[in-house]
Design a protein around this motif. Structure first.
Motif, PDB file in Angstrom:
ATOM      1  N   ASN A   1      11.435  36.385 -33.996  1.00  0.00           N
ATOM      2  CA  ASN A   1      12.804  36.812 -34.309  1.00  0.00           C
ATOM      3  C   ASN A   1      13.869  36.022 -33.546  1.00  0.00           C
ATOM      4  O   ASN A   1      14.914  36.569 -33.177  1.00  0.00           O
ATOM      5  CB  ASN A   1      12.998  38.311 -34.048  1.00  0.00           C
ATOM      6  N   GLN A   2      13.641  34.748 -33.349  1.00  0.00           N
ATOM      7  CA  GLN A   2      14.692  33.858 -32.863  1.00  0.00           C
ATOM      8  C   GLN A   2      15.394  33.226 -34.075  1.00  0.00           C
ATOM      9  O   GLN A   2      14.755  32.906 -35.075  1.00  0.00           O
ATOM     10  CB  GLN A   2      14.120  32.755 -31.979  1.00  0.00           C
ATOM     11  N   ILE A   3      16.715  33.055 -33.968  1.00  0.00           N
ATOM     12  CA  ILE A   3      17.496  32.479 -35.064  1.00  0.00           C
ATOM     13  C   ILE A   3      17.773  31.012 -34.743  1.00  0.00           C
ATOM     14  O   ILE A   3      18.355  30.686 -33.703  1.00  0.00           O
ATOM     15  CB  ILE A   3      18.819  33.238 -35.268  1.00  0.00           C
ATOM     16  N   LEU A   4      17.346  30.131 -35.636  1.00  0.00           N
ATOM     17  CA  LEU A   4      17.543  28.693 -35.466  1.00  0.00           C
ATOM     18  C   LEU A   4      18.402  28.177 -36.618  1.00  0.00           C
ATOM     19  O   LEU A   4      18.108  28.453 -37.787  1.00  0.00           O
ATOM     20  CB  LEU A   4      16.205  27.952 -35.466  1.00  0.00           C
ATOM     21  N   VAL A   5      19.467  27.429 -36.286  1.00  0.00           N
ATOM     22  CA  VAL A   5      20.323  26.801 -37.289  1.00  0.00           C
ATOM     23  C   VAL A   5      19.988  25.307 -37.288  1.00  0.00           C
ATOM     24  O   VAL A   5      20.261  24.597 -36.319  1.00  0.00           O
ATOM     25  CB  VAL A   5      21.820  27.028 -36.993  1.00  0.00           C
ATOM     26  N   VAL A   6      19.407  24.824 -38.384  1.00  0.00           N
ATOM     27  CA  VAL A   6      18.912  23.457 -38.473  1.00  0.00           C
ATOM     28  C   VAL A   6      19.818  22.659 -39.407  1.00  0.00           C
ATOM     29  O   VAL A   6      20.044  23.077 -40.556  1.00  0.00           O
ATOM     30  CB  VAL A   6      17.464  23.432 -38.996  1.00  0.00           C
ATOM     31  N   PRO A   7      20.380  21.511 -38.977  1.00  0.00           N
ATOM     32  CA  PRO A   7      21.183  20.678 -39.895  1.00  0.00           C
ATOM     33  C   PRO A   7      20.337  20.198 -41.076  1.00  0.00           C
ATOM     34  O   PRO A   7      19.162  19.858 -40.921  1.00  0.00           O
ATOM     35  CB  PRO A   7      21.626  19.511 -39.016  1.00  0.00           C
ATOM     36  N   ASN A   8      20.945  20.169 -42.236  1.00  0.00           N
ATOM     37  CA  ASN A   8      20.188  19.790 -43.432  1.00  0.00           C
ATOM     38  C   ASN A   8      19.696  18.350 -43.389  1.00  0.00           C
ATOM     39  O   ASN A   8      18.675  18.022 -43.998  1.00  0.00           O
ATOM     40  CB  ASN A   8      21.051  20.001 -44.682  1.00  0.00           C
ATOM     41  N   SER A   9      20.424  17.457 -42.692  1.00  0.00           N
ATOM     42  CA  SER A   9      19.958  16.069 -42.611  1.00  0.00           C
ATOM     43  C   SER A   9      18.633  15.981 -41.855  1.00  0.00           C
ATOM     44  O   SER A   9      17.799  15.123 -42.165  1.00  0.00           O
ATOM     45  CB  SER A   9      21.018  15.207 -41.923  1.00  0.00           C
ATOM     46  N   LYS A  10      18.414  16.856 -40.872  1.00  0.00           N
ATOM     47  CA  LYS A  10      17.139  16.886 -40.154  1.00  0.00           C
ATOM     48  C   LYS A  10      16.023  17.365 -41.070  1.00  0.00           C
ATOM     49  O   LYS A  10      14.887  16.879 -41.001  1.00  0.00           O
ATOM     50  CB  LYS A  10      17.248  17.812 -38.939  1.00  0.00           C
ATOM     51  N   ILE A  11      16.339  18.321 -41.945  1.00  0.00           N
ATOM     52  CA  ILE A  11      15.322  18.871 -42.841  1.00  0.00           C
ATOM     53  C   ILE A  11      14.951  17.865 -43.915  1.00  0.00           C
ATOM     54  O   ILE A  11      13.771  17.585 -44.154  1.00  0.00           O
ATOM     55  CB  ILE A  11      15.840  20.180 -43.476  1.00  0.00           C
TER      56      ILE A  11
ATOM     57  N   VAL B   1      10.203  23.094 -36.587  1.00  0.00           N
ATOM     58  CA  VAL B   1      10.289  24.545 -36.394  1.00  0.00           C
ATOM     59  C   VAL B   1       9.661  25.236 -37.597  1.00  0.00           C
ATOM     60  O   VAL B   1       9.560  24.669 -38.694  1.00  0.00           O
ATOM     61  CB  VAL B   1      11.751  25.009 -36.225  1.00  0.00           C
ATOM     62  N   ALA B   2       9.225  26.480 -37.371  1.00  0.00           N
ATOM     63  CA  ALA B   2       8.614  27.272 -38.436  1.00  0.00           C
ATOM     64  C   ALA B   2       9.217  28.661 -38.418  1.00  0.00           C
ATOM     65  O   ALA B   2       9.512  29.232 -37.354  1.00  0.00           O
ATOM     66  CB  ALA B   2       7.097  27.340 -38.251  1.00  0.00           C
ATOM     67  N   GLY B   3       9.423  29.221 -39.616  1.00  0.00           N
ATOM     68  CA  GLY B   3       9.974  30.561 -39.686  1.00  0.00           C
ATOM     69  C   GLY B   3      10.409  30.904 -41.091  1.00  0.00           C
ATOM     70  O   GLY B   3      10.185  30.160 -42.052  1.00  0.00           O
TER      71      GLY B   3
ATOM     72  N   ILE C   1      17.054  29.724 -39.904  1.00  0.00           N
ATOM     73  CA  ILE C   1      15.641  30.104 -39.935  1.00  0.00           C
ATOM     74  C   ILE C   1      15.387  31.116 -38.826  1.00  0.00           C
ATOM     75  O   ILE C   1      15.831  30.931 -37.687  1.00  0.00           O
ATOM     76  CB  ILE C   1      14.734  28.871 -39.748  1.00  0.00           C
ATOM     77  N   ALA C   2      14.646  32.204 -39.168  1.00  0.00           N
ATOM     78  CA  ALA C   2      14.220  33.216 -38.200  1.00  0.00           C
ATOM     79  C   ALA C   2      12.748  32.979 -37.883  1.00  0.00           C
ATOM     80  O   ALA C   2      11.904  32.995 -38.789  1.00  0.00           O
ATOM     81  CB  ALA C   2      14.435  34.618 -38.744  1.00  0.00           C
TER      82      ALA C   2
END
Length: 559
Positions: free
Chosen positions: A437-447, A418-420, A432-433
């Motif tokens: 303007n979509q709000i994405l909640v990404v788990p830190n382990s994925k990042i 994802v990008a934002g 991440i927005a």
């Protein structure tokens, strides 16, 4: 067990009544079943061997007697096993079978004598154990360890004789033989030893608690560690012995719930026997009596401590809020370069530690021991951690992001597909927005487990563009136009120097690369402005931007 020749004679007499040659039919005794006869013969062999060994013990030199006595004990236990099997065989016969009575008469003489000899051997062992304990006081080092091992071996032998005597009593009861004399002599002795064992365990438990409390203050005291280890081994051994004696008392029909309650109190844990014996009820009753007495005598102090508890908790909660504000203000001072995640984590940890410290102080004021509580929290933490492995993985990845700071709030990133724009960061997830303007909640382990692309982390960026002209246009003229466009744009930086070069001879065009440097915040403005200006200037100056071209050759073929 000293089975004297008199025992052998008594058994031989009974055995001869069973296996003697037949007499007149009206006077002939009822024969024992073949299986019982075989057992009686085997038992007679063992009794003869015991008689021979008794004579050897009497005649042997002093240095051999202990070893011979050990051999006699082993053979006596085997004889008792034969007796037990024979008793079961007799009991398996029908009640009205005359052969059952014959077997009962045979066992009666042996059981009575065997019981007396077992009691005598137990008395001898008691004296030997007392003497061995007395000798331990004058020993040290390896000699003491060896002496303790001998005492434990003697105690184990004594408990084997205890179990054998209980089996004899049970056999007498099963065959309706007299056993009151043995019970009257043995049961009080066993109960007395059980009570003494309970008292010693309670005393040892108090001593262990005191020593462990001192150990927290004297961590390097080697003598203290040795004393704790010694008492712990003694407590473990006593628990095993107490469990054995309780089982024997229950077989004799003695109520043991109070003793079972002691096992639970000393850390032996619950078992089916504990529940069936009613020990839990006794333990609960004792606990309720203790609680009731404590409430009556300690209610005023309890209420006062409770008030102090709430005052301390509230005071440290307010102090934690003040600490959080102070840390936040310190982190936001000019010149302090910290990521937003670092600031928020530091603020949260500071406030949480102050509040936790207040809670522990308040619990200590209430008289609650913190050691078991912390141990319980450790066990609970292990269970929760095992159940929340993924969440802990996110937490660990958040810690790595906190340490290495690959991005911060308000950075434009491309992570986990994802990008934002980063709007919020925590130790568990990143919010991440997207551009739309979509709000994405990404788990830190994925990042942290993937490639992290931080688009806006640098102050300067290079804008990479490609423009094509036709093969018939003037290359130098087109190059001058492109350079002029870059020179006229206010947001294009002079340093680092831009590049305008012929890059590729394509299928349909001659391609130029145009790579100006700009401030990161001007990236898209410069990209769009230059693209628009190139199209307009090329049109005015007569430079064409060709369409893709392809030659098609058509061949005609006669039919």
């Amino acid at each position: 067990m000293r089975l004297l020749p008199a025992l052998a004679g008594a058994v031989c007499l009974a055995f001869s009544l069973l296996v003697a040659q037949p007499v007149a039919a009206e006077d002939a005794p009822v024969e024992v079943p073949p299986t019982v006869q075989e057992m009686a013969a085997s038992l007679q062999v063992r009794i003869d061997a015991l008689g021979t060994l008794d004579k050897q013990i009497e005649q042997a030199p002093e240095r051999y007697r202990d070893s011979l006595v050990n051999r006699r004990d082993d053979r006596a236990f085997r004889a008792l096993q034969e007796l037990g099997r024979m008793g079961q065989a007799v009991l398996s016969l029908p009640e009205n079978d005359p052969q059952r009575d014959a077997g009962r008469q045979f066992l009666e003489g042996y059981l009575n004598i065997a019981g007396e000899r077992v009691l005598s051997r137990i008395g001898t062992l008691e004296d030997t154990i007392d003497q061995a304990f007395a000798r331990l006081d004058g020993l040290s080092g390896a000699e003491r360890i060896e002496g303790e091992a001998r005492v434990h071996a003697l105690q184990g032998l004594r408990y084997r004789y205890y179990s054998a005597l209980v089996e004899i009593i049970k056999a007498c009861r099963g065959l309706s033989l007299a056993s009151d004399s043995m019970v009257e002599r043995f049961q009080p002795m066993l109960q007395m030893q059980t009570e003494a064992m309970v008292g010693r365990m309670e005393y040892t438990g108090i001593a262990l608690r005191d020593l462990r409390a001192r150990q927290s203050l004297e961590k390097d005291n080697a003598d203290l560690k040795t004393a704790i280890a010694t008492l712990s081994r003694q407590q473990k051994t006593d628990l095993q012995h107490l469990t054995t004696m309780i089982g024997l008392l229950e077989q004799l029909g003695v109520q043991t719930q109070e003793f079972r309650a002691v096992l639970v109190q000393q850390g032996q844990g619950l078992s089916l026997a504990t529940l069936e014996s009613g020990a839990i009820t006794t333990l609960l009753e004792e606990t309720w009596d203790t609680v009731r007495d404590s409430l009556v005598t300690r209610v005023p102090n309890f209420l006062f401590n409770l008030l102090v508890f709430f005052v301390i908790v509230v005071a440290f909660y307010m102090l934690g809020r003040v600490a959080r504000r102070g840390i936040r203000a310190a982190c936001e001072r000019p010149g302090v370069k910290m990521s937003t995640l670092h600031k928020n984590t530091l603020v949260s940890i500071t406030g949480g530690l102050v509040t936790l410290m207040g809670l522990l102080i308040a619990l200590a004021q209430m008289g609650i021991s913190l050691g078991p509580m912390l141990a319980g929290l450790g066990v609970a933490g292990f269970i929760v951690g095992f159940a929340l492995q993924d969440t802990l993985g996110n937490f660990a990845a958040g810690g790595m992001i906190l340490i290495y700071r690959p991005f911060d709030v308000d950075d434009y990133v491309e992570v986990a597909g994802v990008a934002g724009l980063v709007k919020k960061m925590s130790l568990v997830s990143t919010t991440i927005a997207t551009i739309d303007n979509q709000i994405l909640v990404v788990p830190n382990s994925k990042i942290w487990g993937d490639v992290i692309k931080n688009v806006t982390s640098q102050k300067l960026r290079r804008v990479d563009m490609v423009f094509g002209i036709s093969y018939g246009d003037d290359i130098e003229k087109a190059e001058k136009i492109l350079v002029s466009i870059l020179e006229d744009h206010d947001s294009v930086l002079r340093q680092p120097e831009w590049k305008v070069k012929v890059h590729q001879l394509g299928d349909s065009s001659v391609n130029f690369i145009v790579r100006p440097w700009v401030k990161t915040e001007h990236y898209w403005d410069v990209y769009w402005d230059i693209t628009r200006e190139v199209k307009m200037r090329f049109d005015r100056e007569g430079v064409s931007i060709p369409f893709p071209q392809r030659d098609v050759h058509i061949y005609r073929e006669d039919a």
